[in-house]
Design an enzyme around this catalytic site. Structure first.
Site, PDB file in Angstrom:
ATOM      1  N   GLY A 236       0.729  -1.370   0.056  1.00 49.28           N
ATOM      2  CA  GLY A 236      -0.133   0.001  -0.202  1.00 49.28           C
ATOM      3  C   GLY A 236       0.900   1.476  -0.056  1.00 49.28           C
TER       4      GLY A 236
ATOM      5  N   GLY B 205      -0.195  -5.132   0.777  1.00 48.99           N
ATOM      6  CA  GLY B 205      -1.483  -4.977  -0.078  1.00 48.99           C
ATOM      7  C   GLY B 205      -1.381  -5.689  -1.407  1.00 48.99           C
TER       8      GLY B 205
ATOM      9  N   GLU C 227       5.515  -6.662   7.635  1.00 52.14           N
ATOM     10  CA  GLU C 227       4.859  -5.485   8.351  1.00 52.14           C
ATOM     11  C   GLU C 227       5.567  -5.246   9.672  1.00 52.14           C
ATOM     12  OE1 GLU C 227       1.908  -6.207   5.348  1.00 52.14           O
ATOM     13  OE2 GLU C 227       3.067  -7.510   6.617  1.00 52.14           O
TER      14      GLU C 227
ATOM     15  N   ASP D  51      -1.838  -7.358   7.628  1.00 51.51           N
ATOM     16  CA  ASP D  51      -3.269  -7.137   7.404  1.00 51.51           C
ATOM     17  C   ASP D  51      -3.451  -7.755   6.061  1.00 51.51           C
ATOM     18  OD1 ASP D  51      -1.770  -5.408   5.651  1.00 51.51           O
ATOM     19  OD2 ASP D  51      -3.262  -3.587   6.155  1.00 51.51           O
TER      20      ASP D  51
END
Length: 377
Positions: free
Chosen positions: A89, A138, A161, A169
């Site tokens: 992302g 992402g 992450e 996520d």
């Protein structure tokens, strides 16, 4: 990627006829119907095709339109530019929100992104993800939940992450929790990466196709049913190096706490285990502990939607904590690779700090697990 595919060039060279999406992602995602296939090309090669909010909305709009279009029998998603499918992302925007900006814009991005991840997992038509090159964060969310996931010799897949003070996520904790043994825990806590063989072994991909065959595969997907197209191009899977390390991975990562995991890694006598311990202790201590808790909880939560609800809590919590801004600063903004984590050590992370990642959000909850499919979209 080994290079842009023939289908990429075909999509880019033509006007966007049959384009179901119109918003500010239009210049960053190419949408085209080609024969029996709906093609999605992530087109930010200079940013390794990192996702923006506009791109997420554009993909979601295309999927909604194509689900009702009988001419589209298969959806195919690829990345342009030769180096990456999608590197994650837009974390620069997240850094702005975490350093005094408006967090609501980032939270709304995550809401739409996680809804898209769930939609991909439940999509009513074959969803083929060509996971060539770098696939991170992402990028995993818009590929590894698909029904047909293809890797090549250049694939490097990761959920990195914990290295920036965040928790996996986009359904990453769901996918990693399902990996055999403790392979997913190893990848998550170390922020490690997997090549094609390990991605297949971990259940993050389905088929190996040599990069040189991708243009022909994409042409066949436009002309043939998915299984017929795959049969012409799928090759034997390459080796999975992590398989040879399962003995110590499963034994060490089965421990109850991160501290005990690190102790086992250092004591087991394997050089690769010692390196894993070093990587874990270099990552954000609070995020590492929250990630272990998230993975263990994910195994008991059930469907993907329930895990995405949990990940929305952990993401919103991380946005309000100091390590996320510091991790992005150190790794992306200043690039000094010297983050100053707070707390600085695993031992200093109190249980209350970990509990904050899972605190209910009240009326801000994502709520995917409590809605019907129609209500989600």
């Amino acid at each position: 990627m080994t290079g842009s595919t023939a289908a990429d060039h075909a999509v880019a060279a033509r006007p966007a006829a049959d384009d179901p999406a119109t918003d500010n992602g239009a210049a960053e995602v190419l949408i085209r119907r080609e024969g029996r296939a709906g093609l999605i090309v992530l087109d930010r090669p200079a940013a390794l095709n990192a996702l923006t909010h506009g791109m997420v909305r554009r993909i979601a709009a295309a999927l909604e339109e194509w689900e009702r279009d009988d001419r589209v029998e298969t959806v195919v998603i690829t990345g342009a530019g030769g180096r990456a499918f999608c590197a994650g992302g837009d974390i620069v925007a997240i850094h702005r929100a975490a350093t005094g900006g408006d967090p609501s814009a980032v939270e709304e991005f995550w809401r739409d992104e996680y809804r898209l991840n769930a939609r991909i997992a439940r999509y009513g038509k074959p969803y083929v993800a060509v996971m060539n090159g770098i696939v991170m964060g992402g990028g995993v969310g818009v590929s590894a939940h698909g029904s047909v996931r293809i890797v090549t010799e250049t694939t490097r897949l990761a959920m990195p992450e914990t290295g920036i003070g965040f928790v996996p996520d986009v359904g990453g904790t769901y996918l990693l929790a399902l990996a055999p043994g403790e392979l997913g825990t190893h990848l998550a806590l170390t922020a490690g990466s997997a090549g094609a063989g390990d991605a297949l072994r971990c259940g993050l991909a389905d088929h190996f196709v040599p990069g040189e065959r991708l243009p022909a595969l994409l042409d066949d997907l436009a002309a043939r049913p998915v299984h017929d197209a795959l049969a012409r191009h799928v090759a034997p899977a390459p080796p999975a190096p992590l398989d040879g390390q399962r003995r110590w991975i499963d034994a060490c990562y089965a421990a109850g706490t991160v501290e005990e995991i690190v102790d086992r890694l250092r004591d087991c006598g394997e050089p690769e285990a010692a390196k894993a311990a070093d990587r874990i202790t270099a990552n954000a201590p609070a995020a590492v502990k929250a990630t272990l808790a998230a993975l263990r909880r994910a195994r008991a939560l059930g469907p993907l939607e329930a895990v995405l609800d949990q990940e929305y809590r952990t993401s919103c919590a991380a946005l309000a904590m100091p390590d996320l801004a510091e991790g992005i600063r150190a790794q992306v903004i200043d690039k000094d690779r010297a983050p100053r984590w707070n707390p600085a050590t695993l031992e200093a992370v109190a249980p209350a700090v970990v509990a904050r990642y899972f605190a209910p959000l009240g009326d801000r909850e994502l709520g995917l697990a409590t809605t019907t499919p129609l209500e989600r979209w």
